[in-house]
Write a protein that holds these residues in place. Sequence first.
Motif, PDB file in Angstrom:
ATOM      1  N   PHE A 288       0.854  -1.219  -0.044  1.00 18.49           N
ATOM      2  CA  PHE A 288      -0.037  -0.166  -0.013  1.00 18.49           C
ATOM      3  C   PHE A 288       0.970   1.187   0.016  1.00 18.49           C
ATOM      4  CE2 PHE A 288      -1.951  -3.131   2.937  1.00 18.49           C
ATOM      5  CZ  PHE A 288      -2.712  -3.912   2.001  1.00 18.49           C
ATOM      6  N   GLY A 289       2.154   1.065  -0.319  1.00 17.75           N
ATOM      7  CA  GLY A 289       3.142   2.341  -0.315  1.00 17.75           C
ATOM      8  C   GLY A 289       4.278   1.767   0.096  1.00 17.75           C
ATOM      9  N   PRO A 290       5.435   2.616   0.121  1.00 10.80           N
ATOM     10  CA  PRO A 290       6.761   2.034   0.449  1.00 10.80           C
ATOM     11  C   PRO A 290       6.822   1.689   1.958  1.00 10.80           C
ATOM     12  CG  PRO A 290       6.964   4.102  -0.634  1.00 10.80           C
ATOM     13  CD  PRO A 290       5.461   3.858  -0.406  1.00 10.80           C
ATOM     14  N   GLY A 291       6.024   2.206   2.784  1.00 10.73           N
ATOM     15  CA  GLY A 291       6.200   2.205   4.154  1.00 10.73           C
ATOM     16  C   GLY A 291       5.015   0.988   4.885  1.00 10.73           C
ATOM     17  N   ASP A 292       4.407   0.259   3.815  1.00 13.98           N
ATOM     18  CA  ASP A 292       3.340  -0.673   4.205  1.00 13.98           C
ATOM     19  C   ASP A 292       3.423  -1.850   3.084  1.00 13.98           C
ATOM     20  OD1 ASP A 292       1.334  -2.073   5.518  1.00 13.98           O
ATOM     21  OD2 ASP A 292      -0.029  -0.210   5.448  1.00 13.98           O
ATOM     22  N   VAL A 293       4.091  -2.672   3.421  1.00 14.12           N
ATOM     23  CA  VAL A 293       3.996  -3.933   2.352  1.00 14.12           C
ATOM     24  C   VAL A 293       4.112  -5.284   3.170  1.00 14.12           C
ATOM     25  CG1 VAL A 293       5.495  -5.018   0.715  1.00 14.12           C
ATOM     26  CG2 VAL A 293       5.858  -2.590   1.227  1.00 14.12           C
ATOM     27  N   ARG A 294       2.701  -5.892   3.040  1.00 15.83           N
ATOM     28  CA  ARG A 294       2.448  -7.044   3.866  1.00 15.83           C
ATOM     29  C   ARG A 294       2.617  -8.380   3.128  1.00 15.83           C
ATOM     30  NH1 ARG A 294      -2.644  -4.181   7.031  1.00 15.83           N
ATOM     31  NH2 ARG A 294      -1.770  -2.008   6.911  1.00 15.83           N
ATOM     32  N   ILE A 295       2.719  -9.141   3.988  1.00 19.33           N
ATOM     33  CA  ILE A 295       2.508 -10.566   3.645  1.00 19.33           C
ATOM     34  C   ILE A 295       1.498 -11.467   4.172  1.00 19.33           C
ATOM     35  CG2 ILE A 295       4.926 -10.626   2.712  1.00 19.33           C
ATOM     36  CD1 ILE A 295       5.523 -12.494   5.177  1.00 19.33           C
ATOM     37  N   THR A 296       1.065 -12.511   3.647  1.00 16.32           N
ATOM     38  CA  THR A 296       0.205 -13.445   4.453  1.00 16.32           C
ATOM     39  C   THR A 296       0.659 -14.885   4.323  1.00 16.32           C
ATOM     40  OG1 THR A 296      -1.228 -14.010   2.633  1.00 16.32           O
ATOM     41  CG2 THR A 296      -1.758 -12.130   3.833  1.00 16.32           C
ATOM     42  N   THR A 297       0.317 -15.525   5.003  1.00 16.26           N
ATOM     43  CA  THR A 297       0.938 -16.926   5.155  1.00 16.26           C
ATOM     44  C   THR A 297      -0.154 -17.939   5.476  1.00 16.26           C
ATOM     45  OG1 THR A 297       2.888 -18.543   5.662  1.00 16.26           O
ATOM     46  CG2 THR A 297       1.887 -17.021   7.427  1.00 16.26           C
ATOM     47  N   ARG A 298       0.010 -19.255   5.503  1.00 20.00           N
ATOM     48  CA  ARG A 298      -0.960 -20.432   5.943  1.00 20.00           C
ATOM     49  C   ARG A 298      -0.006 -21.234   6.752  1.00 20.00           C
ATOM     50  NH1 ARG A 298      -3.131 -22.979   0.363  1.00 20.00           N
ATOM     51  NH2 ARG A 298      -1.232 -23.123  -0.548  1.00 20.00           N
ATOM     52  N   VAL A 299      -0.536 -22.223   7.658  1.00 21.67           N
ATOM     53  CA  VAL A 299       0.461 -23.067   8.298  1.00 21.67           C
ATOM     54  C   VAL A 299      -0.392 -24.406   8.421  1.00 21.67           C
ATOM     55  CG1 VAL A 299      -0.550 -21.987  10.486  1.00 21.67           C
ATOM     56  CG2 VAL A 299       1.724 -23.209  10.389  1.00 21.67           C
ATOM     57  N   SER A 300       0.390 -25.489   8.196  1.00 19.52           N
ATOM     58  CA  SER A 300      -0.338 -26.980   8.263  1.00 19.52           C
ATOM     59  C   SER A 300       0.582 -27.601   9.257  1.00 19.52           C
ATOM     60  CB  SER A 300      -0.037 -27.512   6.834  1.00 19.52           C
ATOM     61  OG  SER A 300      -0.151 -28.951   6.949  1.00 19.52           O
ATOM     62  N   ARG A 301      -0.046 -28.137  10.148  1.00 22.06           N
ATOM     63  CA  ARG A 301       0.623 -29.051  11.194  1.00 22.06           C
ATOM     64  C   ARG A 301       1.420 -30.039  10.484  1.00 22.06           C
ATOM     65  NH1 ARG A 301       0.811 -29.740  16.602  1.00 22.06           N
ATOM     66  NH2 ARG A 301      -0.889 -28.570  17.076  1.00 22.06           N
TER      67      ARG A 301
ATOM     68  N   ASN B 180       6.751 -27.392   4.803  1.00 23.79           N
ATOM     69  CA  ASN B 180       7.105 -26.596   3.841  1.00 23.79           C
ATOM     70  C   ASN B 180       5.965 -25.276   3.700  1.00 23.79           C
ATOM     71  OD1 ASN B 180       9.151 -28.299   3.340  1.00 23.79           O
ATOM     72  ND2 ASN B 180       8.635 -28.754   1.130  1.00 23.79           N
ATOM     73  N   GLU B 181       4.672 -25.635   3.922  1.00 22.69           N
ATOM     74  CA  GLU B 181       4.059 -24.542   3.515  1.00 22.69           C
ATOM     75  C   GLU B 181       4.214 -23.095   4.005  1.00 22.69           C
ATOM     76  OE1 GLU B 181      -0.581 -25.218   4.166  1.00 22.69           O
ATOM     77  OE2 GLU B 181       0.050 -26.397   2.154  1.00 22.69           O
ATOM     78  N   CYS B 182       4.052 -23.278   5.629  1.00 21.35           N
ATOM     79  CA  CYS B 182       4.197 -22.100   6.328  1.00 21.35           C
ATOM     80  C   CYS B 182       5.808 -21.290   5.984  1.00 21.35           C
ATOM     81  CB  CYS B 182       4.289 -22.271   7.647  1.00 21.35           C
ATOM     82  SG  CYS B 182       4.553 -20.844   8.793  1.00 21.35           S
ATOM     83  N   LEU B 183       6.895 -22.136   6.368  1.00 20.78           N
ATOM     84  CA  LEU B 183       7.980 -21.414   6.115  1.00 20.78           C
ATOM     85  C   LEU B 183       8.535 -21.022   4.635  1.00 20.78           C
ATOM     86  CD1 LEU B 183      10.829 -20.751   7.947  1.00 20.78           C
ATOM     87  CD2 LEU B 183      11.721 -22.690   6.613  1.00 20.78           C
ATOM     88  N   PHE B 184       8.407 -21.939   3.777  1.00 22.18           N
ATOM     89  CA  PHE B 184       8.831 -21.713   2.342  1.00 22.18           C
ATOM     90  C   PHE B 184       7.818 -20.667   1.741  1.00 22.18           C
ATOM     91  CE2 PHE B 184      11.398 -25.409   2.894  1.00 22.18           C
ATOM     92  CZ  PHE B 184      12.430 -24.589   2.813  1.00 22.18           C
ATOM     93  N   GLY B 185       6.662 -20.754   2.121  1.00 18.86           N
ATOM     94  CA  GLY B 185       5.575 -19.957   1.930  1.00 18.86           C
ATOM     95  C   GLY B 185       6.144 -18.430   2.083  1.00 18.86           C
ATOM     96  N   SER B 186       6.253 -18.362   3.605  1.00 19.27           N
ATOM     97  CA  SER B 186       6.866 -16.924   4.304  1.00 19.27           C
ATOM     98  C   SER B 186       7.918 -16.303   3.646  1.00 19.27           C
ATOM     99  CB  SER B 186       6.858 -17.222   5.450  1.00 19.27           C
ATOM    100  OG  SER B 186       5.761 -17.407   6.345  1.00 19.27           O
ATOM    101  N   ILE B 187       8.948 -17.359   3.074  1.00 21.09           N
ATOM    102  CA  ILE B 187      10.263 -16.740   2.482  1.00 21.09           C
ATOM    103  C   ILE B 187       9.619 -16.169   1.011  1.00 21.09           C
ATOM    104  CG2 ILE B 187      12.330 -17.266   1.713  1.00 21.09           C
ATOM    105  CD1 ILE B 187      12.700 -19.534   3.808  1.00 21.09           C
ATOM    106  N   HIS B 188       8.965 -17.080   0.276  1.00 18.41           N
ATOM    107  CA  HIS B 188       8.389 -16.596  -0.862  1.00 18.41           C
ATOM    108  C   HIS B 188       7.816 -15.260  -0.793  1.00 18.41           C
ATOM    109  CE1 HIS B 188       6.983 -17.723  -4.857  1.00 18.41           C
ATOM    110  NE2 HIS B 188       5.829 -16.747  -4.603  1.00 18.41           N
ATOM    111  N   GLU B 189       6.812 -15.014  -0.053  1.00 19.65           N
ATOM    112  CA  GLU B 189       5.971 -13.936  -0.003  1.00 19.65           C
ATOM    113  C   GLU B 189       6.822 -12.589   0.389  1.00 19.65           C
ATOM    114  OE1 GLU B 189       3.516 -13.773  -1.399  1.00 19.65           O
ATOM    115  OE2 GLU B 189       3.056 -15.955  -1.299  1.00 19.65           O
ATOM    116  N   SER B 190       7.879 -12.851   1.431  1.00 22.87           N
ATOM    117  CA  SER B 190       8.838 -11.821   1.963  1.00 22.87           C
ATOM    118  C   SER B 190       9.767 -11.479   0.809  1.00 22.87           C
ATOM    119  CB  SER B 190       9.411 -12.288   3.130  1.00 22.87           C
ATOM    120  OG  SER B 190      10.536 -13.152   2.851  1.00 22.87           O
TER     121      SER B 190
END
Lengths: 507, 507
Positions: free
Chosen positions: A241-254, A258-268
């Motif tokens: 939403f601008g240079p100062g507000d860049v968000r990521i979302t993730t999901r997590v599976s017990r 891979n889902e949460c960690l590599f998903g988070s790295i990907h989105e970051s």
Amino acid sequence: MQEGISETLKDTLAEVTDLSRAAALLEWDQETYMPPGGVQSRAEQISTLLRLSHVRFTSEEVGRLLDQLEDDVAKLPFDSDEASLVRVTRRDYDEATKLPPDLISEIARAGSMAQPVWQKARREEDFSLFAPYLEKNVELNRRIADAIGYDDRPYDALINRSEPGMTTAQLEAIFAELKRAIVPLAADIARHADSVDDRVLYRGFDPDLQLAYALGLVKRLGYDLERGRQDLSTHPFSTAFGPGDVRITTRVSRDFFNECLFGSIHESGHAMYNQGMGQNIDRTPLWGGASPGVHESQSRFWENLVGRSLPFWRHFYPSLVATFPEPLRGVDEEAFYRAVNRSYPSLIRVEADEVTYNMHVLLRFELENEMLEGTLKVKDLPEAWNARFKSYLGLNVPNDREGALQDIHWSYVSFGIFPGYTIGNLISAQLMEKIRTEIPDLEAQIGKGQFAALLGWLRKNVHRHGRKFTPNELLERVTGKPLTAAPWIAYVQQKFGALYGLQAARH
Amino acid sequence: MQEGISETLKDTLAEVTDLSRAAALLEWDQETYMPPGGVQSRAEQISTLLRLSHVRFTSEEVGRLLDQLEDDVAKLPFDSDEASLVRVTRRDYDEATKLPPDLISEIARAGSMAQPVWQKARREEDFSLFAPYLEKNVELNRRIADAIGYDDRPYDALINRSEPGMTTAQLEAIFAELKRAIVPLAADIARHADSVDDRVLYRGFDPDLQLAYALGLVKRLGYDLERGRQDLSTHPFSTAFGPGDVRITTRVSRDFFNECLFGSIHESGHAMYNQGMGQNIDRTPLWGGASPGVHESQSRFWENLVGRSLPFWRHFYPSLVATFPEPLRGVDEEAFYRAVNRSYPSLIRVEADEVTYNMHVLLRFELENEMLEGTLKVKDLPEAWNARFKSYLGLNVPNDREGALQDIHWSYVSFGIFPGYTIGNLISAQLMEKIRTEIPDLEAQIGKGQFAALLGWLRKNVHRHGRKFTPNELLERVTGKPLTAAPWIAYVQQKFGALYGLQAARH
């Protein structure tokens, strides 16, 4: 440059930016926190914001201002903020104004009619339900291509909308090269499937600890949480939403690490790209990813070339074991590195590993082209899909849900999107090849958990430019070559050759 | 009504609504989840959305459409959707167009210059720093009043902006009545201060359990979580993005029980009002609270008349004890009921109890009027504040931070807001008086935790109408009288007379 005119244009572009950023926040909220009852009002609001943004941007006034400014900036350097602003805004303006309003409405209507049918066809595993809608969408894609215009192939017009400057011919050559290298590599890996065991990833990992670990890790990579945050959503994404507000979302599976960690790295990776864009181009059309492909190159860079590398796990594995002692018991860092890199042919694109992923894209690229040019009839799509899937990845497709009905993309009128995923993979390796020459001790730095030099390089060479350059322009500028498949092919041959103990001849 | 013209107006009003609802979501996000870095872009976005909304609404086209429609709806019933839409839109339109653009900009500038100075003056407890800015704001309020116009008193123009139809004379009469009743009541309570012990509220309550309990409780009252949600923010508020998405925020303190629970009930009262507004008036100027005062009547109704009543705690106290066995040990429901109703003179309006709250408002109402009419000079404000505070509540004000510099309101140009808080208190009691005649077993229902009939009554008589009626129109329609102080005075005299064992003569 006539200062007054430029300020008028900038004010309009800032307003257009604000409207689309506001719409992006409304979409973020819809995927994260909006209560179920909010659906209808939210759709109205997003539609209003995007319509106003479009109307404002495509006004004749913007066209007139661009006409005037093009002369003014003609003598400025190609990469100056002013010349780039006029050049990129002109490109966006022409694209946005070339489609007649009637066609735009027809596209919107067709998409909203096709999507529920696509969902039904998936549920019932019956492609024939969806076929008439896909036929309509193919026709609309042809009309889009005609409206935009093209020299050679209709697909050129479509690919240009998302990956400016790319041509069908360039992509065909690249995909042919990929096919020659990857089909035998994937087959070779399949023959050595026993070499890699990834069962550790399914041993059960506490979700809250996964989320906390992933967030701490992406912060270490350089994702700035003063200008970002992580939330949960069904489908992970990154948004700005601008240079100062860049968000990521993730999901997590017990049950699948891979889902949460590599998903988070990907989105970051996506998010760090946006966080690195210059303040000087904020609130203009220059602020944003150069293309979906270049954006994907940043996410895949961090996810795969960094996050799935051995030095990376040499650094992080001890803290991972400290966080998850139970499921990781008896697994050393190298075994874990091997597990997160397991490669095997699979039916679903979004679940595919590094090696096979591009084959999924190639398949779609070929089929889109053939449908568009009429050499493949829509009714014959499932058969063509399945035959090619067998040939590229050696798998029999059991039903259309896991085959030709797999992606949502074809239900909303938009051919030409898929190649961006492969372009992203290739760019990530092409950049890495260059980075290794400029940061010779990169592996050692990663092994010590130091990412500042790497991120600094990406900031300087890629991020800060935003949309100033097309993908090929950017690559020529940074690596001396346009998009090329060779670095990525060399990377996977070397990495997976070692992982699976393949014959040296192939790597 | 000419159908075509009406649809044009409705489309414009829907667009204006969408823009301001989008701005409201951006503000919600700013108070809940936005990372610190987002401040600048967010300010730009909200400003753009509100400016576009204002420009669109105040266009000459809207004025022309209203001119045409006023004839068309002249024969329709006053409370019909169409006649109400035209009437209320006209009122908003006139108000929005009466202020010249230069004055609007000057107000915005003055506000943004005054606020940091107000904060500094507070920190340094030095009113003289803020005085020149308040003088400017008083002058601007006079110019606003002149631009809007008034028959009798300049304050009429200001109060009309927030509480349409209210006059200074009506409020003066009401406040005089309140003063006559409350000053002696508060003094009487102060003499019997020992009768109520609220130390139980400070014994320490687990914050997570408080949040969960509060959310469960407001759900029981009727706050629909399918169309709402609760989040944390520094200052609790309620906000609505449409009939299906009405949110509340809360805060929680381990060391003071009232904050989370009564704050949540208060905000859910606001939210249930919005959740009860008719779909038939959605995306029009009719959708929203009749006034800040009427909105406050709904929050105070649930917070005080329901949530601070004995039958309410007869029902909820057992589950509260089960949730917080430690801090509530040895305290029975009646003692707890007494604790949450402790009344005592205090310096800060937002922390004041039911009895003394309106005295804080009265003070501000008088001072605003006197400054506006020039009978009180700004430089003499602290002295006047302190003298009156002593006279109404018997307290010496130790410094201007806790005195004349207490509220943010006077730093952004907006006189005429404070009376809404008292109007809300009075309306809540005026409605309750009527409700008791129509739901005779209300206390028994509350004692059983049954709120459906009560909420249904409020829906039918208040909520669904949105902004169709002015506060006085609504009250006349529902209770047969315009705003009156008598029911509220009777309510506090009876309730606090009993709580503090005061002489029967006074209640």
